[in-house]
Motif scaffolding. Structure first.
Motif, PDB file in Angstrom:
ATOM      1  N   GLY A   9       0.813  -1.210   0.000  1.00  0.00           N
ATOM      2  CA  GLY A   9       0.000   0.000   0.000  1.00  0.00           C
ATOM      3  C   GLY A   9       0.844   1.255   0.000  1.00  0.00           C
ATOM      4  N   THR A  10       1.923   1.238   0.767  1.00  0.00           N
ATOM      5  CA  THR A  10       2.833   2.377   0.798  1.00  0.00           C
ATOM      6  C   THR A  10       3.517   2.563  -0.544  1.00  0.00           C
ATOM      7  OG1 THR A  10       3.221   2.015   3.163  1.00  0.00           O
ATOM      8  CG2 THR A  10       4.813   3.366   1.992  1.00  0.00           C
ATOM      9  N   GLY A  11       3.951   1.474  -1.143  1.00  0.00           N
ATOM     10  CA  GLY A  11       4.596   1.549  -2.457  1.00  0.00           C
ATOM     11  C   GLY A  11       3.664   2.080  -3.533  1.00  0.00           C
ATOM     12  N   VAL A  12       2.415   1.617  -3.498  1.00  0.00           N
ATOM     13  CA  VAL A  12       1.429   2.087  -4.471  1.00  0.00           C
ATOM     14  C   VAL A  12       1.165   3.578  -4.276  1.00  0.00           C
ATOM     15  CG1 VAL A  12      -1.007   1.923  -5.113  1.00  0.00           C
ATOM     16  CG2 VAL A  12       0.341  -0.139  -4.835  1.00  0.00           C
ATOM     17  N   SER A  13       1.062   4.017  -3.031  1.00  0.00           N
ATOM     18  CA  SER A  13       0.822   5.432  -2.755  1.00  0.00           C
ATOM     19  C   SER A  13       1.983   6.306  -3.227  1.00  0.00           C
ATOM     20  CB  SER A  13       0.594   5.657  -1.264  1.00  0.00           C
ATOM     21  OG  SER A  13      -0.591   5.050  -0.844  1.00  0.00           O
ATOM     22  N   ILE A  14       3.193   5.875  -2.955  1.00  0.00           N
ATOM     23  CA  ILE A  14       4.370   6.646  -3.366  1.00  0.00           C
ATOM     24  C   ILE A  14       4.472   6.688  -4.889  1.00  0.00           C
ATOM     25  CG2 ILE A  14       6.894   6.668  -3.390  1.00  0.00           C
ATOM     26  CD1 ILE A  14       6.768   5.640  -0.490  1.00  0.00           C
ATOM     27  N   GLY A  15       4.287   5.545  -5.524  1.00  0.00           N
ATOM     28  CA  GLY A  15       4.366   5.498  -6.981  1.00  0.00           C
ATOM     29  C   GLY A  15       3.303   6.347  -7.649  1.00  0.00           C
ATOM     30  N   SER A  57      -2.349  21.044  -7.182  1.00  0.00           N
ATOM     31  CA  SER A  57      -1.517  19.871  -6.881  1.00  0.00           C
ATOM     32  C   SER A  57      -1.925  19.219  -5.563  1.00  0.00           C
ATOM     33  CB  SER A  57      -0.035  20.255  -6.858  1.00  0.00           C
ATOM     34  OG  SER A  57       0.231  21.191  -5.840  1.00  0.00           O
ATOM     35  N   GLY A  58      -2.347  20.012  -4.588  1.00  0.00           N
ATOM     36  CA  GLY A  58      -2.821  19.444  -3.327  1.00  0.00           C
ATOM     37  C   GLY A  58      -4.101  18.644  -3.497  1.00  0.00           C
ATOM     38  N   ALA A  59      -5.023  19.180  -4.281  1.00  0.00           N
ATOM     39  CA  ALA A  59      -6.282  18.478  -4.518  1.00  0.00           C
ATOM     40  C   ALA A  59      -6.054  17.182  -5.287  1.00  0.00           C
ATOM     41  CB  ALA A  59      -7.247  19.379  -5.283  1.00  0.00           C
ATOM     42  N   VAL A  60      -5.228  17.240  -6.317  1.00  0.00           N
ATOM     43  CA  VAL A  60      -4.957  16.041  -7.118  1.00  0.00           C
ATOM     44  C   VAL A  60      -4.239  14.987  -6.283  1.00  0.00           C
ATOM     45  CG1 VAL A  60      -3.638  15.165  -9.081  1.00  0.00           C
ATOM     46  CG2 VAL A  60      -5.014  17.227  -9.328  1.00  0.00           C
ATOM     47  N   SER A  61      -3.271  15.408  -5.486  1.00  0.00           N
ATOM     48  CA  SER A  61      -2.535  14.426  -4.678  1.00  0.00           C
ATOM     49  C   SER A  61      -3.433  13.790  -3.624  1.00  0.00           C
ATOM     50  CB  SER A  61      -1.310  15.069  -4.034  1.00  0.00           C
ATOM     51  OG  SER A  61      -1.700  16.031  -3.076  1.00  0.00           O
ATOM     52  N   THR A  62      -4.363  14.555  -3.059  1.00  0.00           N
ATOM     53  CA  THR A  62      -5.284  13.985  -2.077  1.00  0.00           C
ATOM     54  C   THR A  62      -6.219  12.974  -2.719  1.00  0.00           C
ATOM     55  OG1 THR A  62      -5.207  16.006  -0.776  1.00  0.00           O
ATOM     56  CG2 THR A  62      -7.070  14.545  -0.390  1.00  0.00           C
ATOM     57  N   VAL A  63      -6.751  13.296  -3.888  1.00  0.00           N
ATOM     58  CA  VAL A  63      -7.636  12.364  -4.593  1.00  0.00           C
ATOM     59  C   VAL A  63      -6.884  11.094  -4.954  1.00  0.00           C
ATOM     60  CG1 VAL A  63      -8.911  12.016  -6.743  1.00  0.00           C
ATOM     61  CG2 VAL A  63      -9.218  14.121  -5.448  1.00  0.00           C
ATOM     62  N   ILE A  64      -5.665  11.225  -5.454  1.00  0.00           N
ATOM     63  CA  ILE A  64      -4.885  10.043  -5.834  1.00  0.00           C
ATOM     64  C   ILE A  64      -4.534   9.202  -4.615  1.00  0.00           C
ATOM     65  CG2 ILE A  64      -2.612   9.358  -6.699  1.00  0.00           C
ATOM     66  CD1 ILE A  64      -2.988  11.415  -8.870  1.00  0.00           C
ATOM     67  N   LEU A  67      -7.748   7.322  -3.623  1.00  0.00           N
ATOM     68  CA  LEU A  67      -8.064   6.266  -4.584  1.00  0.00           C
ATOM     69  C   LEU A  67      -7.080   5.104  -4.510  1.00  0.00           C
ATOM     70  CD1 LEU A  67      -9.130   8.339  -7.709  1.00  0.00           C
ATOM     71  CD2 LEU A  67     -10.591   7.086  -6.118  1.00  0.00           C
ATOM     72  N   SER A  68      -5.799   5.404  -4.315  1.00  0.00           N
ATOM     73  CA  SER A  68      -4.825   4.314  -4.218  1.00  0.00           C
ATOM     74  C   SER A  68      -5.016   3.516  -2.939  1.00  0.00           C
ATOM     75  CB  SER A  68      -3.398   4.861  -4.315  1.00  0.00           C
ATOM     76  OG  SER A  68      -3.089   5.673  -3.208  1.00  0.00           O
ATOM     77  N   GLN A  69      -5.373   4.181  -1.846  1.00  0.00           N
ATOM     78  CA  GLN A  69      -5.626   3.452  -0.607  1.00  0.00           C
ATOM     79  C   GLN A  69      -6.875   2.572  -0.721  1.00  0.00           C
ATOM     80  OE1 GLN A  69      -5.789   6.459   2.407  1.00  0.00           O
ATOM     81  NE2 GLN A  69      -3.569   6.558   2.614  1.00  0.00           N
ATOM     82  N   ARG A  70      -7.911   3.102  -1.365  1.00  0.00           N
ATOM     83  CA  ARG A  70      -9.116   2.296  -1.553  1.00  0.00           C
ATOM     84  C   ARG A  70      -8.854   1.108  -2.465  1.00  0.00           C
ATOM     85  NH1 ARG A  70     -14.085   6.589  -2.314  1.00  0.00           N
ATOM     86  NH2 ARG A  70     -13.962   7.465  -0.221  1.00  0.00           N
ATOM     87  N   GLY A  71      -8.111   1.327  -3.522  1.00  0.00           N
ATOM     88  CA  GLY A  71      -7.779   0.227  -4.422  1.00  0.00           C
ATOM     89  C   GLY A  71      -6.950  -0.842  -3.736  1.00  0.00           C
ATOM     90  N   THR A  72      -6.008  -0.415  -2.922  1.00  0.00           N
ATOM     91  CA  THR A  72      -5.192  -1.370  -2.180  1.00  0.00           C
ATOM     92  C   THR A  72      -6.041  -2.156  -1.196  1.00  0.00           C
ATOM     93  OG1 THR A  72      -3.297   0.111  -2.372  1.00  0.00           O
ATOM     94  CG2 THR A  72      -3.151  -1.619  -0.721  1.00  0.00           C
ATOM     95  N   GLN A  73      -6.956  -1.493  -0.507  1.00  0.00           N
ATOM     96  CA  GLN A  73      -7.827  -2.187   0.434  1.00  0.00           C
ATOM     97  C   GLN A  73      -8.730  -3.192  -0.275  1.00  0.00           C
ATOM     98  OE1 GLN A  73      -7.716  -2.171   3.737  1.00  0.00           O
ATOM     99  NE2 GLN A  73      -5.955  -0.811   3.568  1.00  0.00           N
ATOM    100  N   ARG A  74      -9.230  -2.820  -1.463  1.00  0.00           N
ATOM    101  CA  ARG A  74     -10.047  -3.768  -2.228  1.00  0.00           C
ATOM    102  C   ARG A  74      -9.230  -4.975  -2.668  1.00  0.00           C
ATOM    103  NH1 ARG A  74     -12.096   0.369  -6.064  1.00  0.00           N
ATOM    104  NH2 ARG A  74     -13.279   1.699  -4.692  1.00  0.00           N
ATOM    105  N   ALA A  75      -7.998  -4.731  -3.083  1.00  0.00           N
ATOM    106  CA  ALA A  75      -7.133  -5.835  -3.514  1.00  0.00           C
ATOM    107  C   ALA A  75      -6.821  -6.756  -2.340  1.00  0.00           C
ATOM    108  CB  ALA A  75      -5.849  -5.291  -4.125  1.00  0.00           C
TER     109      ALA A  75
END
Length: 86
Positions: A9-15, A57-64, A67-75
């Motif tokens: 999850g951390t790797g996906v968020s950073i990437g 950039s703050g809004a986009v980074s928060t949305v990403i 979304l990455s955390q939700r995707g990781t949790q679903r996976a």
């Protein structure tokens, strides 16, 4: 296995954050014709453009990040469910 999921999850968020930063920089350059106002010593950028860039950039980074955390949790949930079936 829980530690592996946290690292994934951390790797996906950073990437995804790095990818989003590159995309924002490219879009900013295409729209404004100037480099993104990231450097402290660059006095050519107005306060307005710097604030707009920070908000976008703050809004986009928060949305990403969300979304990455939700995707990781679903996976993780899908893996846990299918693992018990096997």
């Amino acid at each position: 296995m829980n530690v592996l999921f946290k690292l994934m999850g951390t790797g996906v968020s950073i990437g995804s954050g790095l990818l989003a930063s590159k995309i924002i920089d490219m879009v900013w350059k295409k729209v404004t014709g100037k480099d993104s106002p990231k450097h402290d010593d660059d006095l050519e950028n107005s306060l307005r453009s710097t604030l707009v860039f920070a908000l976008v950039s703050g809004a986009v980074s928060t949305v990403i990040r969300v979304l990455s955390q939700r995707g990781t949790q679903r996976a993780i949930a899908r893996y846990t469910k299918t693992r018990s079936l096997v």
